[in-house]
Scaffold this motif. Sequence first.
Motif, mmCIF file in Angstrom:
data_model
loop_
_atom_site.group_PDB
_atom_site.id
_atom_site.type_symbol
_atom_site.label_atom_id
_atom_site.label_comp_id
_atom_site.label_asym_id
_atom_site.label_seq_id
_atom_site.Cartn_x
_atom_site.Cartn_y
_atom_site.Cartn_z
ATOM 1 N N LEU A 183 0.709 -1.351 -0.055
ATOM 2 C CA LEU A 183 -0.052 -0.094 -0.080
ATOM 3 C C LEU A 183 0.872 1.428 0.031
ATOM 4 C CD1 LEU A 183 -2.852 -0.953 2.515
ATOM 5 C CD2 LEU A 183 -2.816 -0.992 0.006
ATOM 6 N N TRP A 184 2.064 1.126 0.420
ATOM 7 C CA TRP A 184 2.967 2.365 0.439
ATOM 8 C C TRP A 184 3.194 2.890 -1.013
ATOM 9 C CZ3 TRP A 184 3.197 4.208 4.863
ATOM 10 C CH2 TRP A 184 3.576 3.148 6.054
ATOM 11 N N PRO A 185 2.946 4.347 -0.892
ATOM 12 C CA PRO A 185 3.416 5.158 -2.362
ATOM 13 C C PRO A 185 4.663 5.204 -2.581
ATOM 14 C CG PRO A 185 2.645 6.840 -0.519
ATOM 15 C CD PRO A 185 2.621 5.365 0.194
ATOM 16 N N GLU A 186 4.956 5.829 -3.449
ATOM 17 C CA GLU A 186 6.217 5.858 -4.070
ATOM 18 C C GLU A 186 7.527 6.561 -3.157
ATOM 19 O OE1 GLU A 186 4.186 9.494 -5.595
ATOM 20 O OE2 GLU A 186 3.844 7.211 -5.686
ATOM 21 N N MET A 187 6.819 7.349 -2.442
ATOM 22 C CA MET A 187 7.674 8.286 -1.329
ATOM 23 C C MET A 187 8.239 7.617 -0.097
ATOM 24 S SD MET A 187 4.148 10.453 0.261
ATOM 25 C CE MET A 187 5.270 11.831 0.276
ATOM 26 N N ILE A 188 7.657 6.078 -0.318
ATOM 27 C CA ILE A 188 8.419 5.197 0.711
ATOM 28 C C ILE A 188 9.118 4.261 0.140
ATOM 29 C CG2 ILE A 188 7.825 3.420 2.590
ATOM 30 C CD1 ILE A 188 7.019 6.108 3.330
ATOM 31 N N THR A 189 10.492 4.143 0.563
ATOM 32 C CA THR A 189 11.163 3.006 -0.051
ATOM 33 C C THR A 189 11.965 2.218 1.001
ATOM 34 O OG1 THR A 189 12.936 4.518 -0.370
ATOM 35 C CG2 THR A 189 11.636 4.567 -2.344
ATOM 36 N N ASP A 190 12.652 1.371 0.320
ATOM 37 C CA ASP A 190 13.383 0.313 1.169
ATOM 38 C C ASP A 190 12.596 -0.369 2.311
ATOM 39 O OD1 ASP A 190 15.443 0.592 -0.478
ATOM 40 O OD2 ASP A 190 16.122 2.397 0.575
ATOM 41 N N TYR A 191 10.989 -0.397 2.284
ATOM 42 C CA TYR A 191 10.461 -0.748 3.187
ATOM 43 C C TYR A 191 10.706 -2.305 3.791
ATOM 44 C CZ TYR A 191 6.163 -2.550 5.638
ATOM 45 O OH TYR A 191 5.359 -3.251 6.610
ATOM 46 N N ARG A 192 10.708 -2.601 4.944
ATOM 47 C CA ARG A 192 10.954 -3.907 5.378
ATOM 48 C C ARG A 192 10.342 -4.302 6.714
ATOM 49 N NH1 ARG A 192 15.417 -1.240 6.611
ATOM 50 N NH2 ARG A 192 16.689 -1.941 8.480
ATOM 51 N N VAL A 193 9.914 -5.593 7.043
ATOM 52 C CA VAL A 193 9.512 -5.932 8.422
ATOM 53 C C VAL A 193 10.673 -6.362 9.079
ATOM 54 C CG1 VAL A 193 8.060 -7.515 9.610
ATOM 55 C CG2 VAL A 193 7.151 -6.331 7.502
ATOM 56 N N VAL A 194 11.136 -5.819 10.002
ATOM 57 C CA VAL A 194 12.194 -5.905 10.936
ATOM 58 C C VAL A 194 12.002 -7.381 11.887
ATOM 59 C CG1 VAL A 194 14.043 -5.156 12.512
ATOM 60 C CG2 VAL A 194 13.224 -3.890 10.760
ATOM 61 N N GLU A 195 10.773 -7.182 12.582
ATOM 62 C CA GLU A 195 10.299 -7.942 13.340
ATOM 63 C C GLU A 195 8.690 -8.161 13.552
ATOM 64 O OE1 GLU A 195 10.313 -8.617 18.244
ATOM 65 O OE2 GLU A 195 12.081 -7.403 17.290
ATOM 66 N N GLY A 196 8.293 -9.386 13.620
ATOM 67 C CA GLY A 196 6.941 -9.722 13.572
ATOM 68 C C GLY A 196 6.375 -9.709 12.347
ATOM 69 N N GLY A 197 5.459 -8.954 12.068
ATOM 70 C CA GLY A 197 4.544 -8.768 10.376
ATOM 71 C C GLY A 197 3.091 -8.655 10.718
ATOM 72 N N GLU A 198 2.432 -8.775 11.827
ATOM 73 C CA GLU A 198 0.987 -8.805 12.125
ATOM 74 C C GLU A 198 1.031 -8.005 13.447
ATOM 75 O OE1 GLU A 198 -3.068 -10.031 11.145
ATOM 76 O OE2 GLU A 198 -1.266 -10.787 10.150
ATOM 77 N N GLY A 199 0.190 -6.698 13.183
ATOM 78 C CA GLY A 199 -0.309 -5.840 14.504
ATOM 79 C C GLY A 199 0.794 -5.627 15.435
ATOM 80 N N ALA A 200 0.536 -5.325 16.645
ATOM 81 C CA ALA A 200 1.286 -5.118 17.839
ATOM 82 C C ALA A 200 2.378 -5.892 17.957
ATOM 83 C CB ALA A 200 0.508 -4.896 18.999
ATOM 84 N N GLY A 201 3.564 -5.266 18.155
ATOM 85 C CA GLY A 201 5.036 -5.701 18.342
ATOM 86 C C GLY A 201 5.880 -5.890 17.151
ATOM 87 N N THR A 202 5.214 -5.511 15.813
ATOM 88 C CA THR A 202 5.809 -5.554 14.835
ATOM 89 C C THR A 202 6.916 -4.168 14.655
ATOM 90 O OG1 THR A 202 3.818 -6.555 13.363
ATOM 91 C CG2 THR A 202 5.440 -5.233 12.284
ATOM 92 N N ARG A 203 7.959 -4.577 14.052
ATOM 93 C CA ARG A 203 8.974 -3.309 13.928
ATOM 94 C C ARG A 203 9.084 -3.345 12.376
ATOM 95 N NH1 ARG A 203 11.538 -2.163 18.732
ATOM 96 N NH2 ARG A 203 13.273 -0.888 17.510
ATOM 97 N N ILE A 204 8.679 -2.023 11.617
ATOM 98 C CA ILE A 204 9.070 -1.700 10.314
ATOM 99 C C ILE A 204 10.112 -0.665 10.172
ATOM 100 C CG2 ILE A 204 6.778 -2.677 9.680
ATOM 101 C CD1 ILE A 204 5.870 0.303 9.634
ATOM 102 N N ALA A 205 10.653 -0.892 9.034
ATOM 103 C CA ALA A 205 11.802 0.324 8.714
ATOM 104 C C ALA A 205 11.657 0.594 7.334
ATOM 105 C CB ALA A 205 13.241 0.043 8.940
ATOM 106 N N TYR A 206 11.679 1.745 6.934
ATOM 107 C CA TYR A 206 11.660 2.251 5.630
ATOM 108 C C TYR A 206 12.282 3.596 5.281
ATOM 109 C CZ TYR A 206 7.446 4.871 7.696
ATOM 110 O OH TYR A 206 6.882 5.584 8.453
ATOM 111 N N ARG A 207 12.638 4.376 4.185
ATOM 112 C CA ARG A 207 12.987 5.608 4.046
ATOM 113 C C ARG A 207 11.824 6.283 3.710
ATOM 114 N NH1 ARG A 207 17.810 5.728 0.429
ATOM 115 N NH2 ARG A 207 18.519 7.398 1.946
ATOM 116 N N LEU A 208 11.484 7.395 4.106
ATOM 117 C CA LEU A 208 10.540 8.378 3.816
ATOM 118 C C LEU A 208 10.952 9.667 3.090
ATOM 119 C CD1 LEU A 208 7.617 9.916 3.960
ATOM 120 C CD2 LEU A 208 8.158 10.440 6.319
ATOM 121 N N HIS A 209 10.705 9.782 1.921
ATOM 122 C CA HIS A 209 11.267 10.868 0.953
ATOM 123 C C HIS A 209 10.315 11.899 0.889
ATOM 124 C CE1 HIS A 209 14.193 8.227 -1.050
ATOM 125 N NE2 HIS A 209 13.335 7.242 -0.677
ATOM 126 N N ALA A 210 10.643 12.878 1.943
ATOM 127 C CA ALA A 210 9.796 14.102 2.127
ATOM 128 C C ALA A 210 10.174 15.080 0.744
ATOM 129 C CB ALA A 210 10.047 14.779 3.225
#
Length: 146
Positions: free
Chosen positions: A33-60
Amino acid sequence: MARISVEVERTVGGAPERVLGLLADYAGTRAQLWPEMITDYRVVEGGEGAGTRIAYRLHATKKRIREVEALVSAPSAGVLLEADQRSSLRTQWSVRAAGAGGSTVTALTTWDGAGGVGGFFEKTFAPIGIRKLSNAVLDGLEARLR
């Protein structure tokens, strides 16, 4: 430093449980669902709901890129909170029933803005980009609900 707050709200077709489930699916649905302004998205831990850790680059902008590492929590029923561990950036996704099998989804993004002239420009222009980002996620969500 001024607190900046950007809210986007939309009613979508789909029961709240289904809508929240799609939003909470960080390893599957949300990754798409992320638009082009979000790159390098990844799930660091978990993947579903609370406890999930995500990382990405936000191109302002083309030159201004923010590295985000967010921890997801569920502070109350129907709410997901993505809290950047490197800054004050927070996005809260709230889902509530809207009648006729629909749901109202609210994305509230807040952060502590810069001061001075830079802060003026951030307060003026950053909300435009955040609205674009939130609306793109909601557009994709609506398409999945059809």
